[in-house]
Design an enzyme around this catalytic site. Structure first.
Site, mmCIF file in Angstrom:
data_model
loop_
_atom_site.group_PDB
_atom_site.id
_atom_site.type_symbol
_atom_site.label_atom_id
_atom_site.label_comp_id
_atom_site.label_asym_id
_atom_site.label_seq_id
_atom_site.Cartn_x
_atom_site.Cartn_y
_atom_site.Cartn_z
ATOM 1 N N LYS A 62 1.264 4.003 -3.109
ATOM 2 C CA LYS A 62 0.889 5.422 -2.969
ATOM 3 C C LYS A 62 2.092 6.314 -3.297
ATOM 4 O O LYS A 62 1.955 7.360 -3.923
ATOM 5 C CB LYS A 62 0.373 5.726 -1.559
ATOM 6 C CG LYS A 62 -0.936 5.080 -1.190
ATOM 7 C CD LYS A 62 -2.103 5.465 -2.067
ATOM 8 C CE LYS A 62 -2.681 6.830 -1.827
ATOM 9 N NZ LYS A 62 -3.908 7.069 -2.636
ATOM 10 N N TYR A 117 0.826 -1.229 0.000
ATOM 11 C CA TYR A 117 0.000 0.000 0.000
ATOM 12 C C TYR A 117 0.855 1.273 0.000
ATOM 13 O O TYR A 117 0.739 2.088 -0.926
ATOM 14 C CB TYR A 117 -1.021 -0.019 1.155
ATOM 15 C CG TYR A 117 -1.799 1.280 1.239
ATOM 16 C CD1 TYR A 117 -2.795 1.583 0.316
ATOM 17 C CD2 TYR A 117 -1.515 2.229 2.227
ATOM 18 C CE1 TYR A 117 -3.497 2.790 0.370
ATOM 19 C CE2 TYR A 117 -2.203 3.432 2.293
ATOM 20 C CZ TYR A 117 -3.198 3.711 1.359
ATOM 21 O OH TYR A 117 -3.876 4.909 1.415
HETATM 22 N N1 LIG Z 1 -8.812 6.423 4.864
HETATM 23 C C1 LIG Z 1 -7.693 7.015 5.219
HETATM 24 O O1 LIG Z 1 -7.363 7.129 6.416
HETATM 25 C C2 LIG Z 1 -6.788 7.590 4.175
HETATM 26 C C3 LIG Z 1 -7.048 7.483 2.820
HETATM 27 N N2 LIG Z 1 -6.192 8.038 1.895
HETATM 28 C C4 LIG Z 1 -6.445 7.954 0.457
HETATM 29 O O2 LIG Z 1 -7.702 8.556 0.177
HETATM 30 C C5 LIG Z 1 -8.312 7.908 -0.924
HETATM 31 C C6 LIG Z 1 -9.731 7.517 -0.542
HETATM 32 O O3 LIG Z 1 -9.657 6.627 0.539
HETATM 33 P P1 LIG Z 1 -10.935 6.135 1.335
HETATM 34 O O4 LIG Z 1 -12.100 6.970 0.983
HETATM 35 O O5 LIG Z 1 -10.547 5.980 2.741
HETATM 36 O O6 LIG Z 1 -11.098 4.678 0.712
HETATM 37 P P2 LIG Z 1 -12.383 3.943 0.186
HETATM 38 O O7 LIG Z 1 -12.017 2.531 -0.028
HETATM 39 O O8 LIG Z 1 -13.554 4.237 1.058
HETATM 40 O O9 LIG Z 1 -12.627 4.655 -1.208
HETATM 41 C C7 LIG Z 1 -11.939 4.319 -2.364
HETATM 42 C C8 LIG Z 1 -12.922 4.332 -3.522
HETATM 43 O O10 LIG Z 1 -12.205 3.972 -4.697
HETATM 44 C C9 LIG Z 1 -13.009 3.078 -5.437
HETATM 45 N N3 LIG Z 1 -12.187 2.209 -6.253
HETATM 46 C C10 LIG Z 1 -11.385 1.212 -5.842
HETATM 47 N N4 LIG Z 1 -10.823 0.604 -6.883
HETATM 48 C C11 LIG Z 1 -11.267 1.246 -7.987
HETATM 49 C C12 LIG Z 1 -11.064 1.085 -9.369
HETATM 50 N N5 LIG Z 1 -10.280 0.109 -9.838
HETATM 51 N N6 LIG Z 1 -11.671 1.924 -10.219
HETATM 52 C C13 LIG Z 1 -12.497 2.892 -9.761
HETATM 53 N N7 LIG Z 1 -12.753 3.085 -8.462
HETATM 54 C C14 LIG Z 1 -12.143 2.271 -7.583
HETATM 55 C C15 LIG Z 1 -13.748 2.267 -4.394
HETATM 56 O O11 LIG Z 1 -14.919 1.658 -4.951
HETATM 57 C C16 LIG Z 1 -14.051 3.313 -3.342
HETATM 58 O O12 LIG Z 1 -15.308 3.908 -3.559
HETATM 59 C C17 LIG Z 1 -7.423 6.738 -1.296
HETATM 60 O O13 LIG Z 1 -6.686 7.061 -2.428
HETATM 61 C C18 LIG Z 1 -6.528 6.559 -0.077
HETATM 62 O O14 LIG Z 1 -5.280 6.043 -0.443
HETATM 63 C C19 LIG Z 1 -5.096 8.723 2.296
HETATM 64 C C20 LIG Z 1 -4.794 8.858 3.610
HETATM 65 C C21 LIG Z 1 -5.605 8.309 4.659
HETATM 66 C C1 LIG Z 2 -5.699 -0.793 12.134
HETATM 67 C C2 LIG Z 2 -4.563 -0.039 12.787
HETATM 68 C C3 LIG Z 2 -4.789 -0.057 14.293
HETATM 69 C C4 LIG Z 2 -4.603 -1.430 14.826
HETATM 70 C C5 LIG Z 2 -4.490 -1.376 16.324
HETATM 71 C C6 LIG Z 2 -4.033 -2.699 16.927
HETATM 72 C C7 LIG Z 2 -2.640 -2.994 16.487
HETATM 73 C C8 LIG Z 2 -4.062 -2.594 18.397
HETATM 74 O O1 LIG Z 2 -4.919 -3.718 16.560
HETATM 75 C C9 LIG Z 2 -4.440 1.401 12.299
HETATM 76 C C10 LIG Z 2 -3.293 2.118 12.974
HETATM 77 C C11 LIG Z 2 -2.796 3.163 11.995
HETATM 78 C C12 LIG Z 2 -3.772 3.105 10.862
HETATM 79 C C13 LIG Z 2 -3.309 3.617 9.489
HETATM 80 C C14 LIG Z 2 -2.870 5.065 9.548
HETATM 81 O O2 LIG Z 2 -3.905 5.877 10.076
HETATM 82 C C15 LIG Z 2 -2.457 5.604 8.218
HETATM 83 C C16 LIG Z 2 -3.263 5.212 7.054
HETATM 84 C C17 LIG Z 2 -3.193 5.965 5.935
HETATM 85 C C18 LIG Z 2 -3.814 5.592 4.748
HETATM 86 O O3 LIG Z 2 -3.541 6.153 3.703
HETATM 87 C C19 LIG Z 2 -4.761 4.458 4.726
HETATM 88 C C20 LIG Z 2 -5.144 3.972 6.080
HETATM 89 C C21 LIG Z 2 -3.975 3.907 7.051
HETATM 90 C C22 LIG Z 2 -2.972 2.894 6.493
HETATM 91 C C23 LIG Z 2 -4.465 3.486 8.459
HETATM 92 C C24 LIG Z 2 -5.000 2.036 8.441
HETATM 93 C C25 LIG Z 2 -5.329 1.525 9.838
HETATM 94 C C26 LIG Z 2 -4.169 1.638 10.806
HETATM 95 C C27 LIG Z 2 -3.037 0.744 10.345
#
Ligand SMILES: NC(=O)C1=CN([C@@H]2O[C@H](COP(=O)(O)OP(=O)(O)OC[C@H]3O[C@@H](n4cnc5c(N)ncnc54)[C@H](O)[C@@H]3O)[C@@H](O)[C@H]2O)C=CC1
Ligand SMILES: C[C@H](CCCC(C)(C)O)[C@H]1CC[C@H]2[C@@H]3[C@H](O)CC4=CC(=O)CC[C@]4(C)[C@H]3CC[C@]12C
Length: 434
Positions: free
Chosen positions: A228, A224
């Protein structure tokens, strides 16, 4: 203006409503017209006190108002991954906060039923079911779009998808988006990257209140963060490429830390885990390990602002990275979650981790082994694995004002509001589960 560059080292795997001129791809005439409009607008404002003076001036104003409203709603945005957790917030935020939108295209592998309710508003909402790994589908969706916010991705740190699939979606998908910009003439690309492109690294070095220029050895092995980091690099390198019509592509990347808020699946999973354990969670990580978190509404707001301002400040913002931040407190992953889980009746047991770290590591390794053994039969993907444990156990926090300096970002939601909204969401989830 000096170009700011990110300070991390190492290869990838290893409410302002501005007017002004938009550089619309392939539409030089529109630019000329917009410049003319700007000129008219000034003239109109200067003459306002002389309203009584002449019918000619009134005519000019009327013309100006008509030109303004024609200008107002002209942009086409495309959001890839617009039906995901963050995507839904970005889509709703764009509809609320981007007055120049004419059409909003939402491109996702899985379209959500909630899209229907958006189709009755003044902005044309177009839902496109598509796959970013399919170049032709991306290019078809993008034709005529002015701005693309690319956030489709496979967010998988639990071993649900293969490394190849993660690479295909996150890296090849991003390549396809860039090539589609070039082919179709889409000039502005905002990429949703992640804090994970920086760290925590495999060595477990802390990143304490760092910013975009903080030196840090960014070395990853997990698919992952590797994907990214590669995708972010592609996006930044594409800045300045000529798109159809001859204008330069302007790109930038946003790096959210761990996002929380309404719709957060991991929070849901942890909540249900707590319920299964009789309303308790057991502390696994020392309270002193700080983990960066940011509210989803603020991340969405930052996307809206960056997409808008990128069109006005291409020279400053093109090729830049910005961490996503707000006023959420610095806490450990578990203590932070308790801000929401606590009011929902869950308790975190222990002021110190109940199990020693080596034992947790052993359990995590056991989970990884079980996942591998069971793979032919079923998907075993618990929250705890060696990677997630290392993530949770390494300090990674951000302290920066780069987004404020470059494009005037201020969080739209205070910490109190972000917290209240998240708790309210969890409580509705709670009552609907009963
Ligand atoms: N959730 C988090 O804590 C973080 C997320 N991100 C980034 O933010 C973005 C959105 O993440 P989330 O909303 O959390 O994830 P999510 O899994 O809820 O949303 C991702 C979306 O992309 C779509 N998708 C997946 N594969 C696809 C494909 N082949 N073609 C078209 N659509 C596709 C999925 O159907 C989904 O709706 C991602 O790029 C992720 O890497 C970055 C930092 C933290
Ligand atoms: C799931 C983890 C927590 C597990 C707790 C344990 C070990 C006691 O069971 C999450 C801890 C940190 C999270 C990640 C972090 O917030 C950064 C992220 C950035 C992204 O772009 C995607 C999500 C994630 C990797 C996020 C995922 C969950 C954790 C690993």
């Amino acid at each position: 203006m000096p170009v700011e560059r990110s300070g991390h080292q190492g290869g990838p795997c290893g409410k302002s409503r501005r007017g002004g001129v938009e550089a619309v791809p392939g539409m030089a005439r529109r630019e000329e017209q917009a410049e003319g409009d700007n000129h008219l607008s000034l003239a109109g404002n200067e003459r306002r006190p002389a309203l009584v003076a002449s019918l000619g001036t009134l005519g000019l104003w009327l013309q100006q108002d008509m030109a303004d409203s024609a200008q107002a709603q002209k942009l086409v945005y495309l959001v890839t991954g617009g039906c995901g957790f963050l995507g839904e917030h970005v889509v709703r935020m764009l509809l609320q906060q981007e007055p120049r939108l004419r059409e909003l295209r939402i491109f996702d592998l899985h379209l959500g039923p909630w899209l229907e309710e958006l189709k009755t508003g003044p902005v044309q909402v177009t839902a496109i079911q598509g796959d970013v790994t399919q170049a032709h589908e991306v290019a078809a969706a993008m034709a005529g779009a002015h701005v693309v916010i690319h956030m489709a991705g496979l967010v998988d740190v639990f071993g649900r998808a293969s490394p190849e699939t993660i690479h295909a979606v996150n890296v090849q998908g991003t390549k396809n988006v860039i090539e589609a910009c070039v082919q179709t003439g889409t000039q502005f690309l905002v990429y949703t990257s992640s804090m994970e492109v920086v760290g925590p690294n495999i060595k477990g070095h802390p990143f304490y209140r760092g910013n975009e220029d903080t030196p840090y050895e960014a070395v990853h092995r997990h698919p992952y963060p590797c994907s990214k980091a590669l995708a972010e690099q592609l996006v930044l390198e594409a800045n300045g490429r000529k798109v159809r019509g001859g204008l330069p592509l302007v790109t930038c990347a946003l790096r959210p830390t761990g996002i929380y808020g309404e719709g957060h699946q991991i929070m849901r999973d942890i909540y249900h885990q707590g319920l299964r354990l009789g309303g308790r969670l057991f502390r696994a990580i020392p309270a002193s390990v700080e983990h960066g978190r940011v509210y989803v509404g603020n991340v969405a707001w930052m996307h809206v602002l960056v997409a808008r301002e990128l069109q006005q400040r291409a020279a400053l913002m093109g090729g830049q990275v910005y961490f996503c931040y707000d006023k959420s407190p610095y806490k450990s992953y578990e203590d932070f979650n308790m801000e929401f889980l606590g009011p929902c009746g869950l308790r975190l047991v222990g002021t110190r981790p109940l199990l020693p770290y080596w034992l947790l590591m052993l359990l995590a390794a056991l989970n990884a082994l079980l996942q591998w053994l069971l793979r032919p039969l079923l998907l075993y993907a618990p929250l705890l694995n060696p990677y997630t444990l290392a993530m949770a156990n390494t300090t990674f926090t951000v302290s920066t004002n780069k987004a404020q300096r470059h494009f005037g970002y201020e969080p739209l939601f205070s910490w109190e509001e972000s917290r209240t909204r998240t708790i309210r969401w969890m409580q509705t989830m709670d009552s609907s589960a009963q």
